[in-house]
Motif scaffolding. Structure first.
Motif: not given
Length: 321
Positions: A226-253
């Protein structure tokens, strides 16, 4: 005298690191971080770890790691670091520690010695000209370090250059060209959004399309947990990703990578995914992003258009044993 690791050397190594390794930009070590990076790492082996001692004083530290389950682990040993006191930074002393590592790799039937981003012992470093912003891992040996020059002289071949890139997210804006690309992609049936298991499928199949075991593990685990991940989907099928979306304690993405399945390239999805990721980080209060990429990777143009700048270069190196 070269000796294998004993816990009694811990504080002396920390002191050496905080005097010498920091000159190459590495983050200072504490007893806690030393234990986390080295001694409690599942790939730490005292027989792969060496110290140089003269007149009862520790003057050098070298660590490598091996593991058949690592990428290339069946044939490669990884060099994690070699650190020497200033007055001992000569080819002779560097070579003594380097040969100790190489001989250990040979004993374990390894055929090559690598300085590579697959190394599971991750060394954080400070991003130059920032308020101590840091990156979580060095993907190779810094090209402006003494060790880099020594490795070249000892027969190591530079196989690639990794560019470390940085962006203060307060400066980020989604380019208008990306908004237009997103509209066009939507007309073609592609949608870029956060992964939702009730709407999207095919993560594992998509990840198998990339020759990157770290992505397969990390992105697969993120979507399952359940960690957020940005995805690209075609008709509901995942075909690409970027991530995961995690902000670390030091402020870094935190950023593992970006990829579009080869069957779905040509729709501008890579840049859309990345800008959506930057936007998600900024919206959650992340201070900055840092990443590294190969100098020949076409994605570098996407990063530069987002405002990223190259702040440091690392070398991926190998020697046949």
């Amino acid at each position: 005298m070269i000796e294998t690791w004993k816990r009694d050397y811990t504080q002396a190594v920390i002191d050496l690191w905080n005097k010498e390794a920091v000159k190459d930009g590495y983050k200072e070590l504490t007893e806690e971080s030393f234990t986390s990076i080295f001694q409690s790492n599942p790939y730490f082996d005292p027989e792969n770890t060496f110290v140089l001692v003269e007149s009862g004083q520790l003057q050098g530290f070298a660590c490598g790691c091996t593991g058949d389950d690592l990428p290339l682990g069946g044939v490669a040993g990884y060099i994690t670091c070699i650190v020497l006191a200033e007055s001992y930074q000569t080819d002779d002393y560097f070579t003594k520690l380097l040969e100790a590592l190489e001989n250990r790799f040979r004993q374990l039937s390894k055929k090559q010695s690598d300085v590579l981003f697959f190394n599971p012992m991750m060394l954080p470093w400070y991003i130059p000209d920032t308020p101590r912003h840091e990156h979580n891992n060095a993907p190779g040996v810094p090209v402006d370090s003494a060790l880099y020059d020594v490795l070249l002289r000892q027969g190591y071949i530079e196989r690639a250059r990794e560019y470390a890139m940085y962006l203060n997210l307060s400066d980020f804006r989604v380019p208008e060209s990306s908004r237009l690309k997103e509209d066009k992609a939507a007309e073609d049936g592609y949608h870029v959004e956060l992964f939702d298991p009730t709407k999207h499928h095919g993560i594992e199949e998509m990840l198998k399309g990339f020759d990157n075991p770290l992505w397969q593990k990390e992105i697969g685990e993120s979507t399952r947990k359940g960690v957020p991940v940005v995805i690209a989907a075609y008709q509901g099928k995942v075909v690409g990703f970027a991530g995961p979306v995690i902000r670390q304690e030091n402020g870094r993405g935190y950023f593992a990578g970006i990829g579009v399945h080869p069957d779905h390239e040509g729709h501008g999805l890579g840049s859309i995914l990345f800008y959506k990721l930057c936007e998600a980080f900024k919206n959650m209060g992340t201070d900055y992003m840092s990443l590294y990429t190969g100098s020949t990777n076409p994605a570098i143009r996407i990063y530069e258009k987002a405002g990223f700048q190259t702040v440091k270069q690392f070398s991926v190196m190998r020697k046949e044993l």
